[in-house]
Design a protein around this motif. Structure first.
Motif, PDB file in Angstrom:
ATOM      1  N   ASP A  50       0.832  -1.211   0.000  1.00 42.73           N
ATOM      2  CA  ASP A  50       0.000   0.000   0.000  1.00 42.73           C
ATOM      3  C   ASP A  50       0.865   1.258   0.000  1.00 42.73           C
ATOM      4  N   GLU A  54       1.116   4.091  -2.949  1.00 39.93           N
ATOM      5  CA  GLU A  54       0.885   5.509  -2.671  1.00 39.93           C
ATOM      6  C   GLU A  54       2.087   6.358  -3.061  1.00 39.93           C
ATOM      7  N   PHE A  70      -7.402 -11.224  -2.413  1.00 36.38           N
ATOM      8  CA  PHE A  70      -7.666  -9.797  -2.528  1.00 36.38           C
ATOM      9  C   PHE A  70      -9.085  -9.479  -2.970  1.00 36.38           C
ATOM     10  N   GLU A  71      -9.882 -10.517  -3.203  1.00 38.47           N
ATOM     11  CA  GLU A  71     -11.280 -10.287  -3.580  1.00 38.47           C
ATOM     12  C   GLU A  71     -12.018  -9.617  -2.426  1.00 38.47           C
ATOM     13  N   GLY A  72     -12.826  -8.632  -2.757  1.00 38.27           N
ATOM     14  CA  GLY A  72     -13.589  -7.929  -1.738  1.00 38.27           C
ATOM     15  C   GLY A  72     -12.782  -6.923  -0.946  1.00 38.27           C
ATOM     16  N   THR A  73     -11.539  -6.658  -1.371  1.00 35.19           N
ATOM     17  CA  THR A  73     -10.722  -5.643  -0.706  1.00 35.19           C
ATOM     18  C   THR A  73     -10.492  -4.492  -1.680  1.00 35.19           C
ATOM     19  N   ASP A  74      -9.890  -3.421  -1.188  1.00 38.03           N
ATOM     20  CA  ASP A  74      -9.576  -2.295  -2.074  1.00 38.03           C
ATOM     21  C   ASP A  74      -8.157  -2.407  -2.643  1.00 38.03           C
ATOM     22  N   ARG A  75      -7.543  -3.558  -2.465  1.00 37.97           N
ATOM     23  CA  ARG A  75      -6.201  -3.779  -3.003  1.00 37.97           C
ATOM     24  C   ARG A  75      -6.296  -4.260  -4.450  1.00 37.97           C
ATOM     25  N   ARG A  76      -5.672  -3.524  -5.349  1.00 39.61           N
ATOM     26  CA  ARG A  76      -5.685  -3.883  -6.766  1.00 39.61           C
ATOM     27  C   ARG A  76      -4.440  -4.700  -7.077  1.00 39.61           C
TER      28      ARG A  76
END
Length: 196
Positions: A50, A54, A70-76
């Motif tokens: 992260d 950034e 990472f499904e359902g998270t804001d991590r691409r």
């Protein structure tokens, strides 16, 4: 697991592997090519991605079998397949030894290196070994898969001098010899205990 945890920066490829913010901060990248990608050797090594996203806008890549993390998270996180060139001079080899997304990166820079995820570790000053049995679902079968995968790495048409471990000290300059010894040694219980 009571040993150093390492990240690596492959400047010619613009890649950080299993990244953590350096002890001296992001200033260590001043005057160097900035990272463009973060490569995960396993889904569990997202670590400080992260902060790298950034700071540098890096793209994060992990092997496709681990993307469910990472499904359902804001991590691409983008996926790659076994054998893909994931960055210039770096190939992702999904070894599927200790988990389906366990990946070894073949790095054709700096004399050549294999960068391991969790299958192979090295306590400070010690030999290559596997993690403790308590961290494996089926220790005998898993150890066999790990050694088979490592034999396969040795059989590849790839010159390498170094082994980069996500857990433990790297092996510099004598990587091939260390890996050859590892695959020819019976694998017993690791002689260190994980932190629980």
């Amino acid at each position: 697991i009571r040993m150093p945890v390492c990240s690596y920066y492959v400047e010619p490829a613009g890649v950080v592997i299993d990244p953590m913010v350096p002890d001296d901060g992001f200033e260590v990248f001043d005057g160097h090519e900035k990272p463009r990608q973060a490569l995960l050797s396993t889904r569990h090594h997202y670590r400080h991605c992260d902060q790298f996203v950034e700071r540098f806008g890096v793209t994060v890549l992990a092997s496709s079998p681990g993307l469910h993390e990472f499904e359902g998270t804001d991590r691409r996180v983008e996926g790659f397949e076994d054998g893909d060139e994931v960055a210039p001079g770096i190939t992702g080899l999904v070894t599927n030894a200790i988990s389906p997304d366990d990946t070894t990166f073949a790095i054709a820079h700096g004399g050549g290196a294999y960068a391991f995820a969790d299958a192979v570790v090295r306590p400070p000053g010690g030999p290559l070994m596997v993690v403790p049995d308590s961290l494996m679902d089926d220790p005998p079968e898993t150890k066999q898969r790990i050694q088979t995968a490592c034999r396969g790495l040795l059989e590849r048409d790839f010159e390498f001098e170094h082994l980069l471990l996500a857990h433990g000290e790297p092996v510099l300059d004598h990587g091939r010899e260390a890996l050859e010894k590892f695959v020819s040694t019976p694998l017993g219980q690791a002689d260190f205990d994980p932190v629980t």
